[in-house]
Write a protein that holds these residues in place. Sequence first.
Motif, PDB file in Angstrom:
ATOM      1  N   LYS A  12       0.846  -1.190   0.000  1.00 22.19           N
ATOM      2  CA  LYS A  12       0.000   0.000   0.000  1.00 22.19           C
ATOM      3  C   LYS A  12       0.880   1.237   0.000  1.00 22.19           C
ATOM      4  O   LYS A  12       2.063   1.179   0.305  1.00 22.19           O
ATOM      5  CB  LYS A  12      -0.892   0.033   1.244  1.00 22.19           C
ATOM      6  N   VAL A  13       0.283   2.375  -0.322  1.00 16.14           N
ATOM      7  CA  VAL A  13       0.980   3.655  -0.339  1.00 16.14           C
ATOM      8  C   VAL A  13       0.520   4.485   0.859  1.00 16.14           C
ATOM      9  O   VAL A  13      -0.677   4.583   1.132  1.00 16.14           O
ATOM     10  CB  VAL A  13       0.713   4.419  -1.656  1.00 16.14           C
ATOM     11  N   VAL A  15      -0.635   7.548   2.853  1.00 17.95           N
ATOM     12  CA  VAL A  15      -1.306   8.799   2.488  1.00 17.95           C
ATOM     13  C   VAL A  15      -1.237   9.840   3.598  1.00 17.95           C
ATOM     14  O   VAL A  15      -1.364  11.029   3.338  1.00 17.95           O
ATOM     15  CB  VAL A  15      -2.785   8.572   2.081  1.00 17.95           C
ATOM     16  N   LYS A  16      -1.039   9.385   4.864  1.00 20.76           N
ATOM     17  CA  LYS A  16      -0.977  10.332   5.974  1.00 20.76           C
ATOM     18  C   LYS A  16      -0.320   9.658   7.168  1.00 20.76           C
ATOM     19  O   LYS A  16      -0.468   8.469   7.376  1.00 20.76           O
ATOM     20  CB  LYS A  16      -2.384  10.797   6.358  1.00 20.76           C
ATOM     21  N   THR A  33       7.175   7.814   4.940  1.00 23.03           N
ATOM     22  CA  THR A  33       6.810   9.153   4.507  1.00 23.03           C
ATOM     23  C   THR A  33       5.620   9.064   3.557  1.00 23.03           C
ATOM     24  O   THR A  33       5.370   8.019   2.955  1.00 23.03           O
ATOM     25  CB  THR A  33       7.979   9.848   3.794  1.00 23.03           C
ATOM     26  N   VAL A  34       4.884  10.148   3.420  1.00 20.48           N
ATOM     27  CA  VAL A  34       3.729  10.192   2.525  1.00 20.48           C
ATOM     28  C   VAL A  34       4.187   9.913   1.097  1.00 20.48           C
ATOM     29  O   VAL A  34       5.171  10.472   0.627  1.00 20.48           O
ATOM     30  CB  VAL A  34       3.018  11.558   2.628  1.00 20.48           C
ATOM     31  N   GLY A  35       3.476   9.013   0.429  1.00 22.97           N
ATOM     32  CA  GLY A  35       3.808   8.644  -0.939  1.00 22.97           C
ATOM     33  C   GLY A  35       4.688   7.415  -1.034  1.00 22.97           C
ATOM     34  O   GLY A  35       4.846   6.846  -2.113  1.00 22.97           O
ATOM     35  N   GLN A  36       5.257   6.976   0.069  1.00 29.70           N
ATOM     36  CA  GLN A  36       6.140   5.802   0.091  1.00 29.70           C
ATOM     37  C   GLN A  36       5.295   4.535   0.152  1.00 29.70           C
ATOM     38  O   GLN A  36       4.298   4.477   0.846  1.00 29.70           O
ATOM     39  CB  GLN A  36       7.064   5.873   1.316  1.00 29.70           C
ATOM     40  N   SER A  37       5.694   3.503  -0.589  1.00 28.06           N
ATOM     41  CA  SER A  37       4.979   2.234  -0.514  1.00 28.06           C
ATOM     42  C   SER A  37       5.515   1.414   0.652  1.00 28.06           C
ATOM     43  O   SER A  37       6.690   1.490   1.004  1.00 28.06           O
ATOM     44  CB  SER A  37       5.115   1.461  -1.823  1.00 28.06           C
ATOM     45  N   LYS A  53      11.195   0.827   1.713  1.00 24.77           N
ATOM     46  CA  LYS A  53      12.483   1.169   1.080  1.00 24.77           C
ATOM     47  C   LYS A  53      13.478   0.006   1.150  1.00 24.77           C
ATOM     48  O   LYS A  53      14.618   0.172   1.538  1.00 24.77           O
ATOM     49  CB  LYS A  53      13.092   2.413   1.739  1.00 24.77           C
ATOM     50  N   VAL A  69      -3.010   4.408   5.132  1.00 25.68           N
ATOM     51  CA  VAL A  69      -2.742   4.038   3.736  1.00 25.68           C
ATOM     52  C   VAL A  69      -4.007   4.162   2.926  1.00 25.68           C
ATOM     53  O   VAL A  69      -5.098   4.206   3.457  1.00 25.68           O
ATOM     54  CB  VAL A  69      -2.170   2.617   3.626  1.00 25.68           C
TER      55      VAL A  69
END
Length: 69
Positions: A12-13, A15-16, A33-37, A53, A69
């Motif tokens: 998932k990504v 979002v907050k 971080t926001v936007g990280q999968s 990561k 997410v």
Amino acid sequence: MPLSMVPYGQEKVIVKITGRDHVQKHLANLGFTVGQSVTVISEIGGNMILKVKETRVALDKTMVNRILV
């Protein structure tokens, strides 16, 4: 939805991230971080092992619930 509700193996990504500034900074230092999968690897006693990561990180349930997410 909180990351704690995501089934195993799903990616998932983020979002907050909620919580106080020092909590958000700590999670950002770990790579959340926001936007990280992020992928849920496993759950043991409420604690989760997550892949972010290309690194595996273990977080307790209270920290995981701060990641949406």
